[in-house]
Design a protein around this motif. Structure first.
Motif, PDB file in Angstrom:
ATOM      1  N   LYS A  74     -44.559 -27.647  43.210  1.00 57.43           N
ATOM      2  CA  LYS A  74     -45.599 -27.803  42.116  1.00 57.43           C
ATOM      3  C   LYS A  74     -46.732 -26.643  42.130  1.00 57.43           C
ATOM      4  N   TYR A  75     -46.921 -26.277  43.586  1.00 53.02           N
ATOM      5  CA  TYR A  75     -48.194 -25.230  43.894  1.00 53.02           C
ATOM      6  C   TYR A  75     -48.039 -24.360  45.225  1.00 53.02           C
ATOM      7  N   GLY A  76     -48.499 -23.478  45.186  1.00 48.33           N
ATOM      8  CA  GLY A  76     -48.415 -22.694  46.484  1.00 48.33           C
ATOM      9  C   GLY A  76     -49.536 -22.005  46.748  1.00 48.33           C
ATOM     10  N   SER A  77     -50.088 -21.610  47.992  1.00 48.57           N
ATOM     11  CA  SER A  77     -51.247 -20.933  48.283  1.00 48.57           C
ATOM     12  C   SER A  77     -50.950 -20.031  49.565  1.00 48.57           C
ATOM     13  N   LEU A  79     -52.375 -19.104  53.275  1.00 50.82           N
ATOM     14  CA  LEU A  79     -52.995 -19.795  54.276  1.00 50.82           C
ATOM     15  C   LEU A  79     -53.886 -18.616  55.044  1.00 50.82           C
ATOM     16  N   PRO A  80     -55.015 -18.655  55.801  1.00 46.81           N
ATOM     17  CA  PRO A  80     -55.556 -17.849  56.622  1.00 46.81           C
ATOM     18  C   PRO A  80     -54.810 -16.953  57.740  1.00 46.81           C
ATOM     19  N   ASP A  81     -53.710 -17.573  57.989  1.00 48.01           N
ATOM     20  CA  ASP A  81     -52.822 -16.814  59.162  1.00 48.01           C
ATOM     21  C   ASP A  81     -51.739 -15.828  58.310  1.00 48.01           C
ATOM     22  N   GLY A  82     -51.861 -15.812  56.943  1.00 47.50           N
ATOM     23  CA  GLY A  82     -51.021 -14.902  56.127  1.00 47.50           C
ATOM     24  C   GLY A  82     -49.905 -15.670  55.805  1.00 47.50           C
ATOM     25  N   SER A  83     -49.410 -16.898  56.117  1.00 46.11           N
ATOM     26  CA  SER A  83     -48.433 -17.303  55.772  1.00 46.11           C
ATOM     27  C   SER A  83     -48.584 -18.161  54.452  1.00 46.11           C
ATOM     28  N   VAL A  84     -47.533 -18.655  53.646  1.00 49.23           N
ATOM     29  CA  VAL A  84     -47.816 -19.409  52.345  1.00 49.23           C
ATOM     30  C   VAL A  84     -47.463 -20.540  52.708  1.00 49.23           C
ATOM     31  N   VAL A  85     -48.195 -21.752  51.709  1.00 43.92           N
ATOM     32  CA  VAL A  85     -47.592 -22.969  51.926  1.00 43.92           C
ATOM     33  C   VAL A  85     -47.517 -23.365  50.380  1.00 43.92           C
ATOM     34  N   VAL A  86     -46.208 -24.168  50.443  1.00 45.84           N
ATOM     35  CA  VAL A  86     -45.769 -24.712  49.093  1.00 45.84           C
ATOM     36  C   VAL A  86     -45.855 -26.284  49.152  1.00 45.84           C
ATOM     37  N   ALA A  87     -46.393 -26.597  48.157  1.00 48.49           N
ATOM     38  CA  ALA A  87     -46.559 -28.255  48.069  1.00 48.49           C
ATOM     39  C   ALA A  87     -45.612 -28.879  46.822  1.00 48.49           C
ATOM     40  N   GLY A  88     -45.040 -29.963  47.135  1.00 52.85           N
ATOM     41  CA  GLY A  88     -44.266 -30.595  46.108  1.00 52.85           C
ATOM     42  C   GLY A  88     -43.613 -31.961  46.410  1.00 52.85           C
ATOM     43  N   SER A  89     -42.481 -32.248  46.121  1.00 49.61           N
ATOM     44  CA  SER A  89     -41.663 -33.525  46.470  1.00 49.61           C
ATOM     45  C   SER A  89     -40.371 -33.106  46.799  1.00 49.61           C
ATOM     46  N   CYS A 141     -50.872 -30.181  44.439  1.00 52.34           N
ATOM     47  CA  CYS A 141     -51.472 -28.926  44.875  1.00 52.34           C
ATOM     48  C   CYS A 141     -51.899 -28.985  46.251  1.00 52.34           C
ATOM     49  N   ALA A 142     -52.012 -27.997  46.847  1.00 48.89           N
ATOM     50  CA  ALA A 142     -52.474 -27.747  48.224  1.00 48.89           C
ATOM     51  C   ALA A 142     -53.226 -26.323  48.229  1.00 48.89           C
ATOM     52  N   THR A 143     -54.491 -26.542  48.538  1.00 48.94           N
ATOM     53  CA  THR A 143     -55.352 -25.250  48.817  1.00 48.94           C
ATOM     54  C   THR A 143     -55.983 -25.120  50.109  1.00 48.94           C
ATOM     55  N   PRO A 144     -56.339 -24.062  50.879  1.00 46.10           N
ATOM     56  CA  PRO A 144     -56.643 -24.001  51.791  1.00 46.10           C
ATOM     57  C   PRO A 144     -58.188 -24.280  51.827  1.00 46.10           C
ATOM     58  N   THR A 145     -58.665 -24.913  52.830  1.00 42.30           N
ATOM     59  CA  THR A 145     -60.370 -24.843  53.279  1.00 42.30           C
ATOM     60  C   THR A 145     -60.727 -23.709  53.679  1.00 42.30           C
ATOM     61  N   THR A 146     -62.110 -23.598  53.814  1.00 42.89           N
ATOM     62  CA  THR A 146     -62.678 -22.429  54.223  1.00 42.89           C
ATOM     63  C   THR A 146     -62.889 -22.578  55.881  1.00 42.89           C
TER      64      THR A 146
END
Length: 181
Positions: A74-77, A79-89, A141-146
């Protein structure tokens, strides 16, 4: 407005259904969606399709997540370490759910992937409390915090869609703050 490029991506002989596209740090793009292989060539009914492209739209890599049943990206962002996160089921087998007639259940899932190669760095699956009733859980959805610590804010649903009573769905929205390591 002018269009810099238009390019399509597919998952072999399978259709691709995109849900989200985000720009990556330093240029490039992350696209997350899901895919159905109508020819029966995949072990799943729907798999998660992830693409990372260069700033000009040239494909860097693609990968598919999920190996049985219905899986939804459903979503991706990034992350601060440069990797990407994918959210879903993700569909998973569960012995307790199987005793109640469900060959698999859907759980909330987060995947962390290497942005350069697409290599899977981690997979986090959260338990499905409604597994005996065949209820579905998932992230939307998954988004990084600050905070700079790979912490994300994730939204989604628990106990979804199998609760149809002929008039209403009884999805329970959820909100989670989670540290992805």
């Amino acid at each position: 407005p002018s269009v810099r490029f238009a390019v399509g991506f597919n998952n072999s002989n399978c259709e691709a259904h995109p849900h989200a596209g985000v720009e990556l740090d330093g240029g490039g793009w992350l696209m997350v969606g899901d895919s159905v292989c109508w020819d029966g060539s995949a072990p799943y009914k729907r798999g998660i399709f992830v693409v990372v492209a260069e700033a000009d739209g040239t494909q860097r890599w693609t990968t598919t997540l999920g190996d049985i049943g219905f899986n939804y990206g459903k979503y991706g962002s990034q992350l601060p370490d440069g990797s990407v996160v994918v959210a879903g089921s993700k569909s998973v087998r569960n012995a307790e759910a199987a005793k109640h007639g469900y060959s698999y259940i859907e759980v909330r899932a987060l995947w962390r992937l290497d942005v350069a190669t697409g290599q899977l760095l981690s997979e986090t699956l959260l338990p499905n409390a409604g597994k005996r009733q065949g209820l579905r859980d998932g992230f939307m959805c998954a988004t990084p915090t600050t905070d700079g610590e790979n912490t994300i804010v994730a939204t989604g649903y628990v106990g979804g869609e199998a609760n149809w009573d002929g008039k209403n769905y009884d999805d329970e929205p959820m909100f989670l703050i989670f540290n992805v390591r």
